[in-house]
Design a protein around this motif. Sequence first.
Motif, PDB file in Angstrom:
ATOM      1  N   VAL A  16      10.671  -9.674  -6.817  1.00 29.92           N
ATOM      2  CA  VAL A  16      10.757  -8.323  -6.262  1.00 29.92           C
ATOM      3  C   VAL A  16       9.391  -7.937  -5.710  1.00 29.92           C
ATOM      4  CG1 VAL A  16      11.235  -5.889  -6.705  1.00 29.92           C
ATOM      5  CG2 VAL A  16      12.563  -7.640  -7.889  1.00 29.92           C
ATOM      6  N   LYS A  17       9.376  -7.446  -4.475  1.00 32.73           N
ATOM      7  CA  LYS A  17       8.134  -6.978  -3.865  1.00 32.73           C
ATOM      8  C   LYS A  17       8.336  -5.532  -3.427  1.00 32.73           C
ATOM      9  CE  LYS A  17       6.657 -11.557  -2.292  1.00 32.73           C
ATOM     10  NZ  LYS A  17       6.257 -12.404  -1.122  1.00 32.73           N
ATOM     11  N   LYS A  18       7.331  -4.697  -3.676  1.00 29.30           N
ATOM     12  CA  LYS A  18       7.416  -3.270  -3.387  1.00 29.30           C
ATOM     13  C   LYS A  18       6.668  -2.957  -2.095  1.00 29.30           C
ATOM     14  CE  LYS A  18       7.565  -2.111  -8.319  1.00 29.30           C
ATOM     15  NZ  LYS A  18       8.941  -1.604  -8.360  1.00 29.30           N
ATOM     16  N   THR A  19       7.349  -2.255  -1.194  1.00 31.93           N
ATOM     17  CA  THR A  19       6.727  -1.880   0.078  1.00 31.93           C
ATOM     18  C   THR A  19       7.318  -0.554   0.547  1.00 31.93           C
ATOM     19  OG1 THR A  19       6.146  -2.688   2.296  1.00 31.93           O
ATOM     20  CG2 THR A  19       8.342  -3.241   1.478  1.00 31.93           C
ATOM     21  N   THR A  20       7.192  -0.260   1.836  1.00 34.07           N
ATOM     22  CA  THR A  20       7.614   1.028   2.384  1.00 34.07           C
ATOM     23  C   THR A  20       8.705   0.814   3.428  1.00 34.07           C
ATOM     24  OG1 THR A  20       5.346   1.843   2.094  1.00 34.07           O
ATOM     25  CG2 THR A  20       6.807   3.148   3.488  1.00 34.07           C
ATOM     26  N   ASP A 582      -0.774   8.243   0.916  1.00 34.32           N
ATOM     27  CA  ASP A 582      -0.608   7.324   2.035  1.00 34.32           C
ATOM     28  C   ASP A 582       0.008   6.035   1.511  1.00 34.32           C
ATOM     29  OD1 ASP A 582      -2.800   6.096   0.806  1.00 34.32           O
ATOM     30  OD2 ASP A 582      -4.219   6.732   2.341  1.00 34.32           O
ATOM     31  N   ALA A 583       0.318   5.128   2.411  1.00 33.21           N
ATOM     32  CA  ALA A 583       1.073   3.945   2.008  1.00 33.21           C
ATOM     33  C   ALA A 583       0.851   2.817   3.004  1.00 33.21           C
ATOM     34  CB  ALA A 583       2.572   4.274   1.914  1.00 33.21           C
ATOM     35  N   ILE A 584       1.294   1.644   2.607  1.00 28.71           N
ATOM     36  CA  ILE A 584       1.225   0.477   3.485  1.00 28.71           C
ATOM     37  C   ILE A 584       2.569  -0.233   3.512  1.00 28.71           C
ATOM     38  CG2 ILE A 584      -1.223   0.092   3.005  1.00 28.71           C
ATOM     39  CD1 ILE A 584      -0.248  -2.372   1.277  1.00 28.71           C
ATOM     40  N   ARG A 585       2.726  -1.057   4.503  1.00 31.26           N
ATOM     41  CA  ARG A 585       3.719  -2.125   4.479  1.00 31.26           C
ATOM     42  C   ARG A 585       2.944  -3.431   4.493  1.00 31.26           C
ATOM     43  NH1 ARG A 585       5.685   1.269   8.522  1.00 31.26           N
ATOM     44  NH2 ARG A 585       7.302   2.657   7.702  1.00 31.26           N
ATOM     45  N   TRP A 586       3.556  -4.471   3.999  1.00 32.52           N
ATOM     46  CA  TRP A 586       2.891  -5.774   3.992  1.00 32.52           C
ATOM     47  C   TRP A 586       3.959  -6.846   4.095  1.00 32.52           C
ATOM     48  CZ3 TRP A 586       3.345  -8.972  -0.580  1.00 32.52           C
ATOM     49  CH2 TRP A 586       4.016  -8.357  -1.644  1.00 32.52           C
ATOM     50  N   PRO A 587       3.588  -8.039   4.549  1.00 33.65           N
ATOM     51  CA  PRO A 587       4.594  -9.082   4.784  1.00 33.65           C
ATOM     52  C   PRO A 587       5.211  -9.582   3.477  1.00 33.65           C
ATOM     53  CG  PRO A 587       2.552  -9.554   5.964  1.00 33.65           C
ATOM     54  CD  PRO A 587       2.245  -8.478   4.981  1.00 33.65           C
ATOM     55  N   ALA A 664      -4.783  -5.273  -1.778  1.00 34.78           N
ATOM     56  CA  ALA A 664      -4.256  -5.839  -3.016  1.00 34.78           C
ATOM     57  C   ALA A 664      -4.009  -4.750  -4.050  1.00 34.78           C
ATOM     58  CB  ALA A 664      -5.221  -6.889  -3.564  1.00 34.78           C
ATOM     59  N   ARG A 665      -4.902  -3.765  -4.091  1.00 35.07           N
ATOM     60  CA  ARG A 665      -4.722  -2.669  -5.036  1.00 35.07           C
ATOM     61  C   ARG A 665      -3.511  -1.818  -4.654  1.00 35.07           C
ATOM     62  NH1 ARG A 665      -9.317  -1.220  -7.949  1.00 35.07           N
ATOM     63  NH2 ARG A 665      -7.915   0.277  -8.968  1.00 35.07           N
ATOM     64  N   TYR A 666      -3.317  -1.581  -3.361  1.00 34.08           N
ATOM     65  CA  TYR A 666      -2.136  -0.845  -2.927  1.00 34.08           C
ATOM     66  C   TYR A 666      -0.862  -1.594  -3.310  1.00 34.08           C
ATOM     67  CZ  TYR A 666      -3.981   3.182  -0.364  1.00 34.08           C
ATOM     68  OH  TYR A 666      -4.549   4.386  -0.045  1.00 34.08           O
ATOM     69  N   ILE A 667      -0.843  -2.883  -3.052  1.00 38.33           N
ATOM     70  CA  ILE A 667       0.344  -3.689  -3.382  1.00 38.33           C
ATOM     71  C   ILE A 667       0.621  -3.628  -4.881  1.00 38.33           C
ATOM     72  CG2 ILE A 667       1.235  -6.049  -3.468  1.00 38.33           C
ATOM     73  CD1 ILE A 667      -0.311  -6.512  -0.792  1.00 38.33           C
ATOM     74  N   GLU A 668      -0.430  -3.729  -5.672  1.00 36.36           N
ATOM     75  CA  GLU A 668      -0.294  -3.664  -7.129  1.00 36.36           C
ATOM     76  C   GLU A 668       0.248  -2.302  -7.567  1.00 36.36           C
ATOM     77  OE1 GLU A 668      -3.354  -3.700 -10.968  1.00 36.36           O
ATOM     78  OE2 GLU A 668      -3.988  -4.543  -9.053  1.00 36.36           O
ATOM     79  N   ASN A 669      -0.062  -1.259  -6.788  1.00 40.98           N
ATOM     80  CA  ASN A 669       0.357   0.100  -7.122  1.00 40.98           C
ATOM     81  C   ASN A 669       1.717   0.471  -6.524  1.00 40.98           C
ATOM     82  OD1 ASN A 669      -0.538   2.571  -8.492  1.00 40.98           O
ATOM     83  ND2 ASN A 669      -0.507   3.506  -6.452  1.00 40.98           N
ATOM     84  N   GLY A 671       2.543  -0.103  -3.258  1.00 45.99           N
ATOM     85  CA  GLY A 671       2.448   0.090  -1.821  1.00 45.99           C
ATOM     86  C   GLY A 671       1.987   1.476  -1.410  1.00 45.99           C
ATOM     87  N   PHE A 672       1.597   2.328  -2.373  1.00 41.55           N
ATOM     88  CA  PHE A 672       1.195   3.691  -2.021  1.00 41.55           C
ATOM     89  C   PHE A 672       0.036   4.140  -2.895  1.00 41.55           C
ATOM     90  CE2 PHE A 672       4.081   4.219  -5.565  1.00 41.55           C
ATOM     91  CZ  PHE A 672       3.529   5.254  -6.300  1.00 41.55           C
ATOM     92  N   TYR A 673      -0.514   5.303  -2.522  1.00 38.29           N
ATOM     93  CA  TYR A 673      -1.572   5.924  -3.313  1.00 38.29           C
ATOM     94  C   TYR A 673      -1.390   7.428  -3.240  1.00 38.29           C
ATOM     95  CZ  TYR A 673      -6.177   7.129  -5.147  1.00 38.29           C
ATOM     96  OH  TYR A 673      -7.202   7.623  -5.918  1.00 38.29           O
ATOM     97  N   GLN A 674      -1.705   8.125  -4.320  1.00 33.49           N
ATOM     98  CA  GLN A 674      -1.657   9.579  -4.329  1.00 33.49           C
ATOM     99  C   GLN A 674      -2.951  10.154  -4.871  1.00 33.49           C
ATOM    100  OE1 GLN A 674       2.007  10.978  -6.364  1.00 33.49           O
ATOM    101  NE2 GLN A 674       2.475  11.886  -4.388  1.00 33.49           N
ATOM    102  N   ALA A 675      -3.449  11.190  -4.190  1.00 32.57           N
ATOM    103  CA  ALA A 675      -4.586  11.969  -4.670  1.00 32.57           C
ATOM    104  C   ALA A 675      -4.049  13.356  -5.005  1.00 32.57           C
ATOM    105  CB  ALA A 675      -5.673  12.057  -3.601  1.00 32.57           C
ATOM    106  N   HIS A 676      -4.005  13.698  -6.270  1.00 32.99           N
ATOM    107  CA  HIS A 676      -3.335  14.915  -6.709  1.00 32.99           C
ATOM    108  C   HIS A 676      -4.202  16.149  -6.511  1.00 32.99           C
ATOM    109  CE1 HIS A 676       0.198  12.935  -8.471  1.00 32.99           C
ATOM    110  NE2 HIS A 676      -0.640  11.949  -8.732  1.00 32.99           N
ATOM    111  N   VAL A 677      -3.574  17.206  -6.017  1.00 33.13           N
ATOM    112  CA  VAL A 677      -4.259  18.483  -5.824  1.00 33.13           C
ATOM    113  C   VAL A 677      -4.623  19.039  -7.199  1.00 33.13           C
ATOM    114  CG1 VAL A 677      -4.044  20.824  -4.911  1.00 33.13           C
ATOM    115  CG2 VAL A 677      -2.962  18.914  -3.711  1.00 33.13           C
ATOM    116  N   PRO A 678      -5.833  19.536  -7.383  1.00 35.65           N
ATOM    117  CA  PRO A 678      -6.229  20.068  -8.697  1.00 35.65           C
ATOM    118  C   PRO A 678      -5.361  21.245  -9.130  1.00 35.65           C
ATOM    119  CG  PRO A 678      -8.135  19.783  -7.274  1.00 35.65           C
ATOM    120  CD  PRO A 678      -6.933  19.579  -6.420  1.00 35.65           C
ATOM    121  N   GLU A 679      -5.253  21.437 -10.422  1.00 39.86           N
ATOM    122  CA  GLU A 679      -4.502  22.560 -10.960  1.00 39.86           C
ATOM    123  C   GLU A 679      -5.075  23.863 -10.422  1.00 39.86           C
ATOM    124  OE1 GLU A 679      -3.127  24.363 -15.315  1.00 39.86           O
ATOM    125  OE2 GLU A 679      -4.371  22.563 -15.195  1.00 39.86           O
TER     126      GLU A 679
END
Length: 923
Positions: A16-20, A582-587, A664-669, A671-679
């Motif tokens: 299984v591979k995770k992407t967008t 944001d996010a990525i796609r990868w082969p 590689a870090r995005y793929i491990e995560n 395929g995406f990343y989130q920066a959360h708005v502070p409380e």
Amino acid sequence: MGQPKVETSPKVSDEVKKTTCYMCACRCGINVHLTSGKVTYIEGNRDHPVNKGVLCAKGASGIMQVTAPSRLRAPLRRVGPRGSGAFEEISWEEALETAVSWLKPLREEAPETLAFFTGRDQSQSFTGWWAQQFGTPNYAAHGGFCSVNMAAAGIYTIGGAFWEFGQPDWAHTKLFVLFGVAEDHDSNPIKIGIGKLKARGAKVIGVNPVRTGYNAVADEWVGITPGTDGLLILSLIHCLLEAGKIDLDYLARWTNAPLLVNGTDGAEKGLILKNAESQPFVIDKRTGAPAPWDGAGVQPDLGAVWQGHRTVFQHMAERYLSDDYAPEAVAERCGVPAPRIRALAAELARVAFDEAFELPVAWTDFRGDRHESMTGRPVSFHAMRGISAHSNGFQTARALHLLQILLGTVEVPGGYRLKPPYPKPVEAHPTPHFVAAPGKPLSGPHLGYVRGPENLALKEDGSPWRIDKGFTWENPFSAHGLMHMVIPNAHAGDPYKVDTLFLYMANMSWNSSMNSARVMEMLTDKREDGAYVIPRIIYSDAYASEMVAYADLILPDTTYLERHDCISLLDRPISEPDAAGDAIRWPVVEADRDVRGFQSVLLDLGARLGLPGMVKEDGTPKFKDYADYIVNHIRRPGVGPLIGFRGAEGDKEGRGDANPDQLARYIENGGFYQAHVPEGAAFMKPWNAAYQDWAVATSFYESPQPYLFSIWSEPMRKFQLAAEGHGFLQPPDHLRDRLKVAMDPLPVWYPPFGEAAAEGFPVHAITQRPMAMYHSWGSQNAWLRQIHGKNYLYLPTKIWEAEGFAEGDYARVTSPTGEIVVPVAHMAALNPDTVWTWNAIGKRRGAWALDEGAPEANQGFLLNHLISELLPGEGRLSNSDPVTGQAAWFDLRVRIAKVGPRERAEPSFEVLPQVVPKGRARG
């Protein structure tokens, strides 16, 4: 006996591979299941912030995109006449050398003679950067054909917009109103959101001529007449003002309602009044004297009059309290009874004010004032192409934002919430850049937000710099360009000829053009010397679309599971109101054909052309491919395409040096990343000091950018002033009257253009995209074709019975510029003076590797053949919104006549020879 054991979750893959996902613009997270390296199943990623595991029919059908017979297989060079489909396969080296031999002389001598336009490719920050480095002013993407009215009206009014810029506060909304929303855009998030609303008893109202999809599950449906949404909205505003049901505190604190409008005659009449330091100011209730609009403790007076100058609020109230906007005055035109308009206004007011609530969230605003809570007003809106694709669409979208503002529902709990990097004031955006010079890049990005006539893309002689005439007096705020006018203008040589048309994933010979039949002629027209009027056409696509047959050189793209993509905050991110994302796609699979990702091909071409930023000092390529670019490209210090895992150690967010392990870090995560708005910073973003500081830290701004919502638009008033004869820069005389109307600084409604020429054509004709399709690339998908293999023209009961239609009949549909013959069906839940069909189902015979007998190519059809790209009358004015240049293809008017049963829709064009082998039936 024991019960039989049933395996409820059988193993469907060995990896299984995770992407967008790429099957629409939602960009949901997907889990791609593979067996022996082949895709066997696609499901939603439950950890993904956009879809949370939900996946629609389009997303699940992505497997059929990777196996589609219509996939292009190798670079192609035309060997027969354009449109013949006669090609020969060539190597990539030969293809790239050919492209360079065409493009290099243009860059060195006249870069503006390259027109580079892309479709819904989702990588426009990159393709725009490439065109900027090439030096052509002629770049734009899909938005001018789709939704620039929505985007630009939102930016100029509230600093964000509907669709990708924001969403309702699903957790607190109690009343949700949709205007002109079909099912294709944002489908998973809206479905999830509506499900939440329904589960807790919130009310949904759909305003749309057609009752399908979201409107079909709405608690109330308002079957409005197309093109009159703005009039209905302004009538609602009339009712709210009449009843005193508006949020005065919100208007005074967070909008330009208390600013003073210059009331003197002359070149500054109607502009916002400024002090000696050229700053706007308000009248402080406490002192009755002028005070800084952003001063600590200032209490702006909405009703102030100072030296004869009145506030924006007074101008607004005076206009919309006019009897012209009373429900009784607009009901017949809108197709909505006056009592129903008043009832809708009362419902909005009741929920916004009687069901208001407080969130115990302390925050500090940009003036330094501390608030111990946030007032929630649980009314939210959403809108899309149905109000946008009209020649009055920009002002209609502004009117809807004004309605939200008066209710105090933008960026508050329960209302409409913006997604980082939005909100942004107009001033935080670039102005357009367009001055071309041989061998040099443009000085900045092509697309931006005009502040006044001084930003127009005009040469010294007043002629347009851009082939599409974007950012001219014809369409001053064309923030997405006018893709639909590139081919007609290039063919006409107006404002000049181009040498090479370079298109990516833009099916311009079929469903991405108005007047498709004529555009096909334009692409094949020759001069007297036998050369084509448009000399060269380079096209890139993954599939054998109708446009392929009209190109001279084909650069075959990969499918979305075979390449890298970057869904960036520089472009169209996957943010939520509570987090930048944001996010990525990868082969996840290797391509089994001789194809390459288009973005990597562009970088290769850029290096061969020696474009700045794409080569090192020694002239060698700076990036080996698009993946390398995503990681190592720096747009400005510390800022690149992705915000996550930046810095050498991958521990920086938003700003930081390039990290070689970022992908590689995005793929491990997943395929995406989130920066959360502070409380405490997730609401009231334009005015919340904590959010502003976080936005700077996360790279959205270089410094805090608090601003006021623009009820009165000063940039628009500057153009209106010019039309009135003020200022050094003046519009052509034939455009003055329409600029005076269209560039009104307060939202206004005017009838769609072309109505005079539509006399004798009493029926409105529109299209919608079905939930199972998105643009054209899903309509050759083997699974999705089973859902929508053909389209009907849906007729309301009034027309069906008056003309005596029966099941199996066809109709002749005639517009002022064309005629089609199409299959029809009866639909009761439809505005009585409107017909409609699904868009992008109809295909040209021979395209997309479909069999000649495929229903899409025989019973399928397009309304595009009925729509002119030009307005009737003298000159060459585009059939577009006069503010932004958005294609006004929902202004179409027709008449209907019964012709009885037929076997095929008309027009029926010659069969396109197969560019790739057609698909085989599976037995």
